[in-house]
Design a protein around this motif. Structure first.
Motif, PDB file in Angstrom:
ATOM      1  N   ASP A 185       0.857  -1.179   0.096  1.00 25.56           N
ATOM      2  CA  ASP A 185      -0.040  -0.045   0.047  1.00 25.56           C
ATOM      3  C   ASP A 185       0.992   1.291   0.032  1.00 25.56           C
ATOM      4  O   ASP A 185       1.977   1.039   0.483  1.00 25.56           O
ATOM      5  CB  ASP A 185      -0.834  -0.209   1.325  1.00 25.56           C
ATOM      6  CG  ASP A 185      -1.917   1.091   0.998  1.00 25.56           C
ATOM      7  OD1 ASP A 185      -2.454   1.881   2.281  1.00 25.56           O
ATOM      8  OD2 ASP A 185      -2.389   1.433   0.004  1.00 25.56           O
ATOM      9  N   PRO A 187       0.182   5.875   0.244  1.00 25.11           N
ATOM     10  CA  PRO A 187      -0.656   6.850   0.225  1.00 25.11           C
ATOM     11  C   PRO A 187      -0.522   7.578  -0.933  1.00 25.11           C
ATOM     12  O   PRO A 187      -1.579   8.369  -1.144  1.00 25.11           O
ATOM     13  CB  PRO A 187       0.032   7.429   1.274  1.00 25.11           C
ATOM     14  CG  PRO A 187       1.280   7.221   1.602  1.00 25.11           C
ATOM     15  CD  PRO A 187       1.375   5.696   1.301  1.00 25.11           C
ATOM     16  N   PHE A 188       0.369   7.446  -1.749  1.00 23.55           N
ATOM     17  CA  PHE A 188       0.577   8.202  -3.023  1.00 23.55           C
ATOM     18  C   PHE A 188      -0.150   7.806  -4.055  1.00 23.55           C
ATOM     19  O   PHE A 188      -0.051   8.116  -5.328  1.00 23.55           O
ATOM     20  CB  PHE A 188       2.006   8.547  -3.259  1.00 23.55           C
ATOM     21  CG  PHE A 188       2.704   9.648  -2.454  1.00 23.55           C
ATOM     22  CD1 PHE A 188       3.540   8.904  -1.554  1.00 23.55           C
ATOM     23  CD2 PHE A 188       2.572  10.816  -2.250  1.00 23.55           C
ATOM     24  CE1 PHE A 188       4.261  10.066  -0.625  1.00 23.55           C
ATOM     25  CE2 PHE A 188       2.931  11.790  -1.435  1.00 23.55           C
ATOM     26  CZ  PHE A 188       3.912  11.412  -0.555  1.00 23.55           C
ATOM     27  N   LYS A 189      -0.909   6.685  -4.050  1.00 21.59           N
ATOM     28  CA  LYS A 189      -1.517   5.750  -4.916  1.00 21.59           C
ATOM     29  C   LYS A 189      -2.566   6.727  -5.844  1.00 21.59           C
ATOM     30  O   LYS A 189      -2.750   6.262  -6.825  1.00 21.59           O
ATOM     31  CB  LYS A 189      -1.785   4.422  -4.660  1.00 21.59           C
ATOM     32  CG  LYS A 189      -3.109   4.445  -3.655  1.00 21.59           C
ATOM     33  CD  LYS A 189      -3.435   3.226  -3.359  1.00 21.59           C
ATOM     34  CE  LYS A 189      -4.713   3.315  -2.361  1.00 21.59           C
ATOM     35  NZ  LYS A 189      -4.199   3.759  -0.715  1.00 21.59           N
ATOM     36  N   ILE A 190      -2.977   7.639  -5.197  1.00 20.99           N
ATOM     37  CA  ILE A 190      -4.149   8.574  -5.820  1.00 20.99           C
ATOM     38  C   ILE A 190      -3.621   9.759  -5.990  1.00 20.99           C
ATOM     39  O   ILE A 190      -4.311  10.708  -6.429  1.00 20.99           O
ATOM     40  CB  ILE A 190      -5.192   8.489  -4.700  1.00 20.99           C
ATOM     41  CG1 ILE A 190      -4.970   9.243  -3.528  1.00 20.99           C
ATOM     42  CG2 ILE A 190      -5.811   7.409  -4.747  1.00 20.99           C
ATOM     43  CD1 ILE A 190      -6.068   9.386  -2.576  1.00 20.99           C
TER      44      ILE A 190
ATOM     45  N   LYS C 262      -7.844   2.306   9.265  1.00 14.00           N
ATOM     46  CA  LYS C 262      -6.766   1.638   8.426  1.00 14.00           C
ATOM     47  C   LYS C 262      -5.564   1.528   9.273  1.00 14.00           C
ATOM     48  O   LYS C 262      -4.795   0.738   9.277  1.00 14.00           O
ATOM     49  CB  LYS C 262      -6.794   2.515   7.156  1.00 14.00           C
ATOM     50  CG  LYS C 262      -5.993   1.977   6.023  1.00 14.00           C
ATOM     51  CD  LYS C 262      -6.117   2.701   4.910  1.00 14.00           C
ATOM     52  CE  LYS C 262      -4.850   2.305   4.168  1.00 14.00           C
ATOM     53  NZ  LYS C 262      -4.646   3.147   3.211  1.00 14.00           N
ATOM     54  N   TYR C 263      -5.084   2.614   9.737  1.00 10.54           N
ATOM     55  CA  TYR C 263      -3.780   2.635  10.585  1.00 10.54           C
ATOM     56  C   TYR C 263      -4.216   2.471  12.101  1.00 10.54           C
ATOM     57  O   TYR C 263      -4.924   3.137  12.691  1.00 10.54           O
ATOM     58  CB  TYR C 263      -3.178   4.129  10.190  1.00 10.54           C
ATOM     59  CG  TYR C 263      -2.930   4.352   8.916  1.00 10.54           C
ATOM     60  CD1 TYR C 263      -3.160   5.739   8.529  1.00 10.54           C
ATOM     61  CD2 TYR C 263      -2.517   3.588   8.078  1.00 10.54           C
ATOM     62  CE1 TYR C 263      -3.007   6.052   7.137  1.00 10.54           C
ATOM     63  CE2 TYR C 263      -2.218   3.830   6.716  1.00 10.54           C
ATOM     64  CZ  TYR C 263      -2.494   5.352   6.553  1.00 10.54           C
ATOM     65  OH  TYR C 263      -2.396   5.527   4.813  1.00 10.54           O
ATOM     66  N   VAL C 376      -3.270  11.949   5.892  1.00  7.40           N
ATOM     67  CA  VAL C 376      -2.088  11.086   6.730  1.00  7.40           C
ATOM     68  C   VAL C 376      -1.542  10.112   6.016  1.00  7.40           C
ATOM     69  O   VAL C 376      -2.474   9.552   5.267  1.00  7.40           O
ATOM     70  CB  VAL C 376      -2.452  11.194   8.023  1.00  7.40           C
ATOM     71  CG1 VAL C 376      -3.146  12.328   8.663  1.00  7.40           C
ATOM     72  CG2 VAL C 376      -3.709  10.032   8.343  1.00  7.40           C
ATOM     73  N   TYR C 377      -0.623   9.488   6.394  1.00  8.34           N
ATOM     74  CA  TYR C 377      -0.128   8.397   5.876  1.00  8.34           C
ATOM     75  C   TYR C 377       0.799   7.740   7.212  1.00  8.34           C
ATOM     76  O   TYR C 377       1.212   8.405   7.891  1.00  8.34           O
ATOM     77  CB  TYR C 377       0.656   8.343   4.457  1.00  8.34           C
ATOM     78  CG  TYR C 377       1.988   9.285   4.409  1.00  8.34           C
ATOM     79  CD1 TYR C 377       1.803  10.542   4.038  1.00  8.34           C
ATOM     80  CD2 TYR C 377       3.011   8.679   4.751  1.00  8.34           C
ATOM     81  CE1 TYR C 377       3.016  11.119   3.707  1.00  8.34           C
ATOM     82  CE2 TYR C 377       4.264   9.533   4.811  1.00  8.34           C
ATOM     83  CZ  TYR C 377       3.997  10.651   4.142  1.00  8.34           C
ATOM     84  OH  TYR C 377       5.416  11.451   3.955  1.00  8.34           O
ATOM     85  N   GLU C 378       0.691   6.451   6.937  1.00  8.41           N
ATOM     86  CA  GLU C 378       1.386   5.407   7.985  1.00  8.41           C
ATOM     87  C   GLU C 378       2.970   5.283   7.737  1.00  8.41           C
ATOM     88  O   GLU C 378       3.219   4.766   6.509  1.00  8.41           O
ATOM     89  CB  GLU C 378       0.691   4.332   8.058  1.00  8.41           C
ATOM     90  CG  GLU C 378       1.181   3.665   9.457  1.00  8.41           C
ATOM     91  CD  GLU C 378       0.405   2.233   9.823  1.00  8.41           C
ATOM     92  OE1 GLU C 378       0.248   1.668   8.758  1.00  8.41           O
ATOM     93  OE2 GLU C 378      -0.068   1.913  10.739  1.00  8.41           O
TER      94      GLU C 378
END
Lengths: 296, 141, 1072
Positions: A185, A187-190, C262-263, C376-378
């Motif tokens: 996964d 987060p930059f996939k979109i 999710k996180y 945000v991202y993990e």
């Protein structure tokens, strides 16, 4: 089953491999893809000003010709075409008075009655075929391949024409899982790949490709899968150029989803057009022994 | 001190209809941008914000304050209409359409942003066609 | 991240008997249940039930649906007035959302510690019947005569037998996701919500119980019965109050960009509260969900799901800014090395002491960043990176935190629509219940006779909920005011034991295993029997059970006991219960003593059997030493004059008078101006619905003039005040003449006034610079010349060193007036200069958005340390236009704005009569001139001095909706003594030994309840001595402790008794 197909300009030139691999898959699934007659440019990108009806003419004409063939469903492979056609379709449904204006302007064509449904090939695979069916047909599972799905913009935004959830899409993840791959996964996939800036602002696009890919690589991704021809070019070609700008950066191979499905289904890799890529995609497949993988 | 340094157009000679930038943008885009809270969500989500001179929320602020130099910013040409801002905006303001409106204000005066002369033959063949179509749609009147 | 929810798997019939013969020593397997248990729909069960048979019928006066803090407050108010209340709650305990919190802002009081006494009081109140695990099915009838159908689900546990010992939960094999801990932990299928639950009866969660019977096998009091059926109850009442509270938004469908679900390390704020809570899943330690380690950094994102036109709710949730500040400052204070950041759009610190609390949090080191994160991202180590724009510096930044807390929206209960349908009341477009009219009747729902209290009408904090609940109580009493009242409980006549030698009975409690497993209760009993004057010493499993209380009464009779000691737990929770038991046995309730051998002994010395036993023996012996010298005490009765005095005839005062009149109580309104209406006389219209001010007060004034129960005295001021609660005599000066009045209780509704700006922003130097009130008066009288450029400056004189508080209503007023100007003069350009946009009330956020979009008001944010500068025109300083220089905080540049109309939103302070009043009423006032309530959270309308109440802007500036709710609440509070007609003072009051008193006045200063004053000595009038007012004394003992001459003794705790206790505690022989 016969599937009427709208190619768009790029599928016929730079993205021939996407088209060919998709055709093979369709054939393997028992469907016949037939290109529609008398199609024209889809009119990308979709008109964003309220008073601009002119730019809706091109997509609408395609929809009229689909109806002329007696069909109500059209399959597209190009994300941008899909998005543009869908947006026009939506616009004329929401504002019938605009449809009237457009219809009367195109006096040489028939009137559009609003019956066409536009499906992206991924949607078709998910909804009409189902990933479970694909899973059963897999001959060479993509075991051991760590792949990052990349969606870009056009499949998911704006929300009204999206084929999946705009923040947490799962369609490619589900597809990859049914093919036996491991999904990374990201987060930059979109996030946008750079789109048309690839012509005049090459460095900008390289930066984008670097950002998107590096993040996934840090989490173990070995490959990227996507569906849009422009995204492929930006991440693949411009991504390779990023290797000159950033130290210790190696671009990973970029696949179309259709190529991976074709490989997994055991179809002839020659149909996948792997030679058109900047970073060689076959190397990774060979390294992971995918061609030798047999289903247990 | 304004953040806009470039000078693509002479904004005062543009002779905007109704004389008011905000009204013009509203008419073209159908978006009422006065409801902006200046929260910064659009700017934070924009992929190209680091290269922009004005961040998207500053663009909206300049329009509200009727600062016509926003038409000279790099921002509106860097926008690729990816819709990320519009999807996340808590006030439901379609910033993508606002950017397009600003571009259209300039393009409809017959001023082109792109004069495509510097491309090699090889690149013309390799770059996907749809990129060119998109470019002309966005940057040429 | 919450635990995943499980899906339902099985179906049961109702009440099946025990299945196979399993016997579990320890839970052998944890069976995962797949569903998040939903409460059964009542209609389905109703149809399924074959035996419809007998229906239980209860006749009462008021039904309250929902037993959170609002429901409890309303129930207590009505019960205290003598009417019968039935209160139901759909969970198995009362307490609502307040008990889930750790601490409450801005006082940082422990939440359960303030709520639990109310819970216990409610459960023991003679006029209140509590039915938990019940929900409303349908309602018919009309105001004054409603018939409500309630479905009470069976807990399968007998409430009379269950002692709350927890043996059953230990052996239950089923684990379910725990909704009380906001899905952060699991509980068993037989459970109690939290340790302080009321009623303390375990509940079997029918949907997840597998009927194995392990609990039944280990239950010593044999309280479990699978054959207990659910039942339908019919309640006949006169009015209904709905107080079902709220839910917290979980961003799983919308706002997914924040990674909730999710996180692992993204949680909601209510989940964070559970982490902070001492009885939560981590016992009060802040741990990251992913690895249970202490986080090094925490971030909060505000407005998740609130203030959103898309993907959320359009309204402001009102409490999130403050609770995030509270959570952040608590975490920071306990762990100064944690890095804390709060990402916000506006910080709405609008209430009393809120702004100072926010400033204090900043001083502690909490960082506030104005910027709403985009996503945000993990990271691989499970930390979360937040991407945002810091709008005050203009930079795009990314910040990594170990844990992310989302301050999510407060949303209406899922059940509201169904409940609204069942009750026949309307729900608004957001799902909250609709009030009849926001600005004139915010408590009345859309159906007469049914009233709203608390968050079901819209999000609000605890003091506002409690005020509104009291208001609902007042309104609910109106239709039933003529019904019979029952004050207090009936007891048999008291035996006179003054001539008897002490015959003490000691009852030692095992408290299940809580005491008996840690010390030798047998030995304690044996040793106690040896003490002189102890006639009887026994030890029982649970002395507080109904069974044991019966045995105590029998023992009193048979053995002729005249003093009782219970050696068990805390008198705070159980003291009242035992005192009632004594009274039922015919003994004076002050002949009772409690020795706490649980909290003070077995719980803290659980690892030393012998030492704990010895200490328990010592504690009991010291109690016996005191008890020998206990005397019967009387509680003096005071009659209450059945009239209330309301000081101030503005909206609050008028609404209070009308509410009192609806309850049948007379009142006098004192107004210093020549007509009623207060500030609204000077205003044009009220936000957020733009109703004209005169349309609000004129009908009210008309109602008051017609009402025979209300006496209005205009041009009047209170000059002198004498007396105490129930017996006040006042001298009023009206137009030069002095009139005498008598009344029982006082409501202070004196309002507020604008401060003197002292020339700030050139106020007073130019005709075109005015305050908001002056502007409205001009607009009302059509006296304003058309402006071209209008500048409004907010927070003039607010939130600075001199006055560090927020004026609460300024933002709303400025927006309303900006709209008025833009409407009246469409060609004018309006600029609004603000520091934080604090529009928090119901409909206010939507109003603000509407004004921005449709009236094109331009807002400019300026920083607190760089205020705007106003310069006058050199040629025309008194009459001409002005120039305003302001620093735009978001664009980071200075702007110069011309203005031919400059409006200042001036801060407010207490009314002009406050100084004089506070001395007359003997009540405290803060630095800003606002009156100080006795408890900021749960008693916002009462003063510490009994008999005096407050409401409206006299307490703190507030908008119309909150002022009206408070006014009706104050009416309810003021009516309680009047409804009771008589009042009993405390028994353990202080008593001054006149001959020893020097008249120094130390005790008077020590008394928090204004119960002591210096009066002339009875025999030597030249000397002043202290005198205790028995009506006001609460028996706290501060005066006795403070007295330098030991001239004050407290009854029930006099020096001799205390000295004997201490001696007996330390020396065995002295105890004999």
């Amino acid at each position: 089953m016969k599937l009427l197909y709208y190619p768009g300009c790029t599928l016929k030139t730079s993205a021939k491999n996407l088209e060919k691999s998709a055709f093979c898959i369709a054939e393997a699934l028992g469907h016949e893809i037939v290109e529609m007659k008398d199609w024209n440019c889809c009119g990308v990108s979709s008109s964003l000003t309220d008073d601009d009806l002119m730019h809706h003419l091109a997509p609408l004409r395609n929809l009229v010709h689909i109806e002329d063939e007696g069909e109500t469903q059209i399959i597209t492979l190009c994300d941008m075409c899909c998005n543009t056609l869908k947006q026009t379709n939506l616009r004329v449904k929401e504002k019938p008075e605009d449809l009237e204006t457009l219809n009367s302007f195109m006096d040489e064509e028939n009137d559009y009655k609003g019956t066409v449904k536009i499906l992206h090939f991924l949607e078709f695979l998910r909804d009409e075929v189902s990933f479970d069916k694909l899973k059963k047909m897999v001959k060479n599972p993509l075991k051991g391949m760590k792949i990052m799905p990349y969606y870009g913009c056009m499949l998911l935004r704006p929300r009204e024409v999206a084929i999946d959830d705009a923040e947490e899409p799962t369609i490619m993840r589900d597809l990859l899982k049914s093919l036996g791959a491991e999904v990374i996964d990201n987060p930059f996939k979109i996030e946008c790949c750079g789109s048309y800036h690839t012509i005049e602002e090459k460095k900008l696009v390289s930066d984008r490709a670097y950002r998107i890919t590096k993040f996934a690589q840090d989490r173990g991704a070995e490959a990227i899968v996507l569906s849009c021809p422009l995204c492929r070019f930006n991440l693949d070609v411009r991504g390779k150029e990023a290797e000159k700008i950033y130290n210790n950066y190696k671009q990973v191979p970029v696949y179309y989803y259709s190529q991976l499905i074709a490989v997994a289904l055991g179809l002839d890799p020659k149909n996948c057009g792997f030679g058109d890529h900047a970073v060689d995609p076959i190397l990774l497949l060979k390294k992971k022994g995918v061609f030798e993988n047999k289903r247990e | 001190m304004s953040k806009v340094k470039e000078k693509i157009v002479n904004e005062y000679s543009l002779n905007l209809k109704k004389g008011d930038l905000a009204k013009e943008v509203e008419e073209l885009s159908g978006v009422n941008l006065f409801g902006c809270y200046q929260c910064g969500t659009c700017s934070a989500g924009c992929p190209y914000v680091e290269e922009m001179d004005l961040t998207p929320d500053e663009v909206i602020r300049y329009i509200i304050l009727d600062r016509k130099e926003v038409l000279n910013s790099k921002t509106i040409w860097l926008c690729s209409s990816c819709f990320t801002c519009a999807e996340r905006c808590p006030r439901d303001i379609n910033i993508t359409k606002i950017m397009e409106a600003l571009r259209q204000i300039i393009l409809r005066k017959n001023i082109d942003k792109t004069k495509l002369t510097m491309l090699t033959k090889e690149e013309k063949e390799v770059i996907p066609q749809l990129a060119f179509v998109c470019l002309f749609r966005k940057n040429v009147g | 991240m919450p635990l995943k929810s499980y899906n339902k798997k099985m179906d049961h019939d109702l009440g099946i008997p025990l299945q196979d013969d399993y016997f579990y020593d320890d839970p052998e397997e944890i069976i995962e249940r797949k569903s998040m248990p939903k409460l059964e729909t009542t209609e389905k069960k109703l149809k399924e039930l074959a035996k419809k048979g007998e229906k239980k019928v209860i006749d009462a006066d008021v039904l309250i649906i929902g037993a959170g803090i609002s429901g409890m407050q309303a129930a207590l108010d009505i019960g205290d007035k003598g009417y019968k209340v039935v209160i139901i709650d759909k969970t198995s305990t009362i307490g609502g959302a307040m008990v889930k919190l750790d601490k409450t802002f801005p006082t940082n009081d422990c939440s359960i510690c303030t709520a639990a006494p109310k819970m216990v009081e409610l459960s023991r109140h003679p006029n209140i019947e509590l039915i938990t695990y019940a929900d409303v099915n349908s309602l018919d009838g009309k105001p004054g005569n409603f018939k409500v159908n309630i479905w009470r689900k069976s807990k399968y546990v007998d409430p009379d037998k269950c002692t709350g010992c927890d043996d059953c939960a230990e052996v239950c094999p089923v684990e379910v996701v725990n909704p009380f801990d906001e899905k952060l932990s699991t509980r068993k299928a037989i459970y109690i919500e939290f340790p302080q639950a009321v009623p303390i009866v375990y509940t079997i969660d029918y949907d997840n119980c597998i009927g194995c019977g392990s609990c039944d096998r280990v239950c010593e009091p044999e309280a479990i019965s699978f054959l207990e059926k659910s039942e339908e109850i019919e309640v006949n009442v006169g009015s209904v109050i709905v107080a079902t509270g709220f839910e917290v938004f979980e961003p799983t469908e919308m706002r997914k960009e924040y990674g909730y679900g999710k996180y692992d390390n993204v949680i909601t704020a209510l989940q964070f509260e559970r982490l902070l809570s001492s009885f939560g899943p981590t016992e009060g330690k802040v741990f990251r969900p992913s690895d249970r380690k202490k986080p090094k950094s925490i971030g909060w994102i505000q407005c998740v799901g609130s203030r959103s036109e898309q993907l959320g709710f359009p309204y402001c949730s009102r409490v999130c800014c403050m609770y995030a500040t509270k959570e952040a400052s608590i975490a920071k204070e306990a762990n100064p090395d944690i890095d804390i950041t709060i990402y916000y759009m506006d910080i709405r610190a609008y209430g009393k002491d809120f702004q100072q609390y926010y400033d204090h949090a900043k001083d502690l080191g909490v960082k506030y960043v104005r910027g709403r994160p985009s996503s945000v991202y993990e990271n691989p180590d499970k930390s979360i990176t937040v991407r945002y724009k810091d709008t005050l510096t203009g930079k795009i930044e990314e910040n990594t935190v170990d844990m992310l807390v989302l301050s999510t929206a407060i949303k209406p209960n899922k059940d509201n629509k169904r409940l609204g349908g069942a009750l026949g009341i309307d729900v608004d477009e957001n799902g909250f219940f609709k009030q009849d009219s926001l600005l004139t009747d915010p408590i009345q729902s859309s159906r007469k006779g049914i009233f709203l209290a608390g968050c079901i009408q819209g999000p609000k904090d605890i003091p506002d909920s409690v005020s509104m609940a009291s208001g609902a109580a007042a309104k609910a009493v109106a239709p039933i005011k003529d019904r019979e009242k029952h004050i207090g409980k009936e007891f048999p006549p008291e035996k006179d034991v003054s001539n008897e030698k002490p015959r003490i009975g000691v009852f030692i409690c095992h408290c299940g295993k809580n005491i008996a497993n840690y010390l030798d209760v047998e030995k304690v009993t044996e040793e106690t029997k040896k003490l002189p004057n102890v006639e009887l010493a026994e030890h029982w499993m649970f002395v507080c059970s109904e069974d044991s209380c019966k045995k105590i009464k029998e023992a009193v009779k048979e053995k002729g006991l005249n003093r009782v000691i219970v050696a068990a737990c805390s008198p705070r929770t159980h003291g009242g219960l035992f005192q009632d038991t004594l009274m039922e046995a015919g003994l004076n309730k002050y002949l009772f003593e409690m020795a706490n051998i649980r909290n003070h002994c077995s719980w803290v010395h659980s690892d030393d059997w012998d030492a704990a036993t010895k200490k328990a023996i010592d504690l009991v012996r010291s109690s016996v030493a005191k008890t020998r010298h206990l005397e019967s005490l009387t509680e003096e009765e005071f009659s209450i004059y059945p009239k209330a005095l309301i000081i101030g005839g503005g909206v609050s005062g008028m609404k209070a008078a009308l509410a009192l009149a609806d309850m049948g109580i007379k009142s006098i309104i004192l107004e210093k101006e020549s007509n009623l209406g207060g500030r609204l006389n000077h205003l044009h219209s009220m936000f957020p619905s733009d109703t004209k001010a005169e349309d609000i007060i004129n009908p009210m004034i008309k109602n008051i003039t017609k009402n025979k129960l209300i006496t209005v005295m205009t041009n009047s001021e209170l000059n002198e005040l004498d007396g105490y609660i129930g017996n006040y005599k006042g001298k009023v000066k009206q137009k030069g003449k002095i009139k005498e009045i008598e009344f029982g209780t006082i409501i202070v509704a004196t309002g507020f006034k604008e401060i003197d700006l002292d020339g700030e922003y050139q106020y007073g130097k130019n005709k075109n610079i005015m305050s908001q009130t002056e502007l409205e008066t001009k607009l009302k009288n059509n006296d304003l010349k058309e402006p071209k450029n209008v500048v409004i400056i907010n927070c003039a004189g607010a939130m600075d060193k001199k006055r560090p508080y927020c004026c609460r209503v300024g933002c709303g007023v400025s927006i309303k007036n900006a709209k008025l100007i833009a409407q009246k003069y469409p060609k004018s350009k309006v600029y609004l200069l603000y520091r934080d946009m604090r529009v928090f009330g119901k409909d206010e956020e939507e109003y603000y958005a509407d004004v921005l979009k449709n009236y094109h008001v331009t807002t400019i944010r300026y920083p607190g340390d760089n205020k705007p500068e106003v310069s006058l025109d050199r040629k025309n300083p008194k009459d001409g236009p002005v120039t305003v220089k302001v620093h735009d905080d978001i664009l980071n540049e200075d702007m110069t704005l011309p203005a031919d109309l400059l409006v200042l939103t001036v801060n407010t302070e207490g009314g002009s009569e406050t100084e004089k009043l506070k001395n007359m009423l003997k009540v405290p006032v803060d630095a800003a001139g606002f009156f100080i309530e006795t408890h900021a959270k749960i008693k916002p309308l009462d003063f510490s001095t009994s008999g005096v109440y407050m409401c409206g802007a006299a307490h703190y500036p507030k908008n119309l909706v909150d002022a009206i709710a408070q006014a009706e609440g104050a009416a309810s509070r003021a009516a309680i003594p009047i409804a009771q007609e008589k009042m009993k003072g405390e028994g353990i009051v202080s008593h001054v030994i006149e001959d020893k008193c020097r008249g120094c006045g130390t005790c008077e200063m020590a008394c928090a309840y204004s119960a002591i004053e210096l009066v002339p000595h009875s025999r030597d009038p030249a000397r002043l001595v202290a005198k205790v007012n028995r009506a006001l004394c609460k028996g706290c003992g501060s005066c006795a402790a403070a007295c330098l001459n030991s001239a004050i003794e407290q009854k029930g705790y006099n020096s001799k008794q205390i000295n004997l206790m201490i001696s007996a505690l330390l020396d065995e022989e002295a105890g004999r």
